[in-house]
Design a protein around this motif. Structure first.
Motif, mmCIF file in Angstrom:
data_model
loop_
_atom_site.group_PDB
_atom_site.id
_atom_site.type_symbol
_atom_site.label_atom_id
_atom_site.label_comp_id
_atom_site.label_asym_id
_atom_site.label_seq_id
_atom_site.Cartn_x
_atom_site.Cartn_y
_atom_site.Cartn_z
ATOM 1 N N UNK A 110 29.830 83.152 32.145
ATOM 2 C CA UNK A 110 29.203 82.390 31.057
ATOM 3 C C UNK A 110 27.922 83.084 30.590
ATOM 4 N N UNK A 111 27.151 83.609 31.527
ATOM 5 C CA UNK A 111 25.910 84.275 31.137
ATOM 6 C C UNK A 111 26.186 85.563 30.365
ATOM 7 N N UNK A 112 27.251 86.252 30.733
ATOM 8 C CA UNK A 112 27.603 87.461 29.988
ATOM 9 C C UNK A 112 28.012 87.126 28.567
ATOM 10 N N UNK A 113 28.595 85.954 28.384
ATOM 11 C CA UNK A 113 28.942 85.513 27.037
ATOM 12 C C UNK A 113 27.693 85.305 26.187
ATOM 13 N N UNK A 114 26.571 85.009 26.834
ATOM 14 C CA UNK A 114 25.315 84.808 26.121
ATOM 15 C C UNK A 114 24.587 86.118 25.816
ATOM 16 N N UNK A 115 25.098 87.225 26.348
ATOM 17 C CA UNK A 115 24.390 88.504 26.230
ATOM 18 C C UNK A 115 24.087 88.870 24.784
ATOM 19 N N UNK A 116 25.070 88.710 23.907
ATOM 20 C CA UNK A 116 24.865 89.076 22.504
ATOM 21 C C UNK A 116 23.757 88.231 21.879
ATOM 22 N N UNK A 117 23.764 86.939 22.136
ATOM 23 C CA UNK A 117 22.730 86.066 21.576
ATOM 24 C C UNK A 117 21.365 86.422 22.130
ATOM 25 N N UNK A 118 21.284 86.700 23.426
ATOM 26 C CA UNK A 118 19.997 87.077 24.020
ATOM 27 C C UNK A 118 19.507 88.389 23.422
ATOM 28 N N UNK A 119 20.429 89.316 23.151
ATOM 29 C CA UNK A 119 20.043 90.563 22.483
ATOM 30 C C UNK A 119 19.485 90.314 21.094
ATOM 31 N N UNK A 120 20.078 89.360 20.369
ATOM 32 C CA UNK A 120 19.589 89.020 19.024
ATOM 33 C C UNK A 120 18.179 88.433 19.092
ATOM 34 N N UNK A 121 17.951 87.546 20.040
ATOM 35 C CA UNK A 121 16.625 86.936 20.191
ATOM 36 C C UNK A 121 15.592 88.009 20.548
ATOM 37 N N UNK A 122 15.957 88.899 21.458
ATOM 38 C CA UNK A 122 15.052 89.982 21.860
ATOM 39 C C UNK A 122 14.691 90.850 20.661
ATOM 40 N N UNK A 123 15.680 91.220 19.865
ATOM 41 C CA UNK A 123 15.432 92.055 18.681
ATOM 42 C C UNK A 123 14.534 91.337 17.685
ATOM 43 N N UNK A 124 14.731 90.018 17.537
ATOM 44 C CA UNK A 124 13.916 89.254 16.590
ATOM 45 C C UNK A 124 12.421 89.367 16.928
ATOM 46 N N UNK A 125 12.095 89.234 18.207
ATOM 47 C CA UNK A 125 10.687 89.263 18.578
ATOM 48 C C UNK A 125 10.124 90.684 18.602
ATOM 49 N N UNK A 126 10.959 91.668 18.876
ATOM 50 C CA UNK A 126 10.504 93.052 18.750
ATOM 51 C C UNK A 126 10.239 93.402 17.283
ATOM 52 N N UNK A 127 11.107 92.929 16.388
ATOM 53 C CA UNK A 127 10.892 93.152 14.955
ATOM 54 C C UNK A 127 9.574 92.522 14.511
ATOM 55 N N UNK A 128 9.303 91.311 14.988
ATOM 56 C CA UNK A 128 8.058 90.632 14.609
ATOM 57 C C UNK A 128 6.846 91.387 15.135
#
Length: 396
Positions: A110-128
């Motif tokens: 289940x956590x691996x299924x969340x990997x893509x979403x967690x990557x998106x959140x990480x990128x969002x804050x790095x972009x900011x």
């Protein structure tokens, strides 16, 4: 040693990443040492890796909150049974019932299924961070919001409620506040969670809390489960990301390894978990007389298990005081051990495996913006870390 030789728990750190030096000295003399608790109780301190694991796997040692004493803090507050749903402070079979209901939500798959979403959140804050430009506080800009967004989305917490939950959780994690001064934050956080549970019952969504409303859990149980999961998810991973980044910045050769080989993120995370041990100790209480490490722990005595000392035990880890990203991962007790091993450990791992490589790849020149000794450490909190981490980098 005898109970008349009982010591207070060592807490003074020689540096931002190292546990108190007295812990290693105690482990070398006797890994089970008489300990005086904040309320005057005399119990024990365990400092070896093998014995910490032994206690955590032994059902003769209880996690029940009404039995335990705490080695630090103001003391004086009478121990109370855990409210319904607060299963981390209960024993089987009560603990087993709640744990079983939640295990499926935190599996590796289940956590691996969340990997893509967690990557998106990480990128969002790095972009900011990149848009804002240097300098930045890495805690506020990156380390704290990523796990906050993830756990809030997992539980179904509306975005407008997240800031207040984070503020209330921070108050509850203060180690230097008497319990009575934490009550307003506790009541406010529980009230918000109770309202959220009611909303989920009325209009279930695609989230963990909504899924639990379909069973036989009461509103009180659901409120306490949500309260507990949210508090744990907000604080622990945020401090691992922040303190882990600080450690990598102070060990540039190791940071270079991460930049050159981001595929080694799993190994990096396991070594940082061992090396930093942001949860300094766990406590258990003997339900009967138990022989432990050559000492007799009597029924009713509380045992403090030093996670810091266990994870720096040279009997288990060669050169334990060195941060070595080439070390074979595993074996640490940063997430505990046994039936109470951290339920959310796989979620924390996925978040850290996303955060560290992405941060150091995005900002190759990342460095501290202040002298290392000016970084404010969370020595006043139950979970160790940094309050702020001022960083800078060479903007294009």
């Amino acid at each position: 040693m005898t109970e008349t030789e009982a010591i207070a728990l060592p807490t003074g750190r020689p540096g931002p990443f190292d546990p108190p030096t007295e812990l290693a000295e105690l482990r070398g003399r006797s890994p089970v040492t008489p300990l005086t608790y904040a309320d005057g109780h005399v119990g024990w301190l365990v400092t070896s890796h093998a014995l910490v694991r032994e206690v955590l796997a032994d059902r003769r040692f209880s996690a029940r909150s009404e039995l335990r004493h705490l080695p630090t803090g103001p003391g004086g507050a009478p121990a109370q049974p855990a409210p319904p749903g607060m299963f981390v402070s209960t024993d089987p079979p009560e603990h087993t019932r709640y744990r079983h209901l939640l295990t499926g939500e935190f599996t590796v798959r289940r956590m691996r299924q969340l990997t893509e979403r967690i990557g998106e959140v990480t990128t969002r804050y790095l972009d900011a961070m990149e848009r804002q430009g240097p300098p930045a506080d890495l805690v506020a800009a990156f380390a704290a919001p990523i796990p906050a967004v993830v756990i809030c989305e997992l539980l179904g917490v509306p975005e407008e409620d997240r800031a207040s939950f984070m503020a209330q959780s921070a108050t509850l994690m203060r180690a230097d506040l008497p319990q009575e001064e934490k009550i307003p934050a506790y009541l406010a956080m529980r009230a918000h969670m109770s309202e959220l549970v009611g909303a989920k019952r009325a209009r279930p969504g695609d989230d963990l809390l909504s899924g639990l409303t379909g069973g036989d859990l009461t509103d009180e149980e659901l409120t306490n489960i949500g309260f507990m999961l949210l508090g744990a998810g907000l604080d622990t991973t945020a401090n691992m990301i922040a303190l882990g980044s600080f450690a990598l910045l102070r060990h540039p050769a190791e940071a270079a390894v991460l930049r050159a080989e981001p595929e080694r993120a799993e190994q990096v995370v396991e070594e940082l978990l061992r090396y930093l041990s942001i949860v300094p100790f766990l406590v258990r209480t003997a339900l009967e007389d138990v022989e432990l490490g050559g000492e007799l722990v009597r029924a009713g005595q509380t045992v403090t298990l030093s996670i810091q000392a266990a994870n720096r035990d040279p009997g288990r880890f060669p050169d334990p005081d060195q941060l070595d990203l080439g070390r074979a991962g595993g074996g640490h007790v940063a997430f505990g051990h046994g039936v109470h091993q951290c339920l959310g450990q796989q979620l924390a791992r996925v978040e850290m495996r996303a955060a560290f490589p992405a941060l150091f790849a995005r900002f190759p020149s990342l460095r501290l913006a202040v002298a290392p000794e000016e970084v404010p450490l969370r020595t006043d909190m139950l979970i160790y870390g940094v309050h702020r981490l001022p960083v800078t980098w060479d903007a294009p």
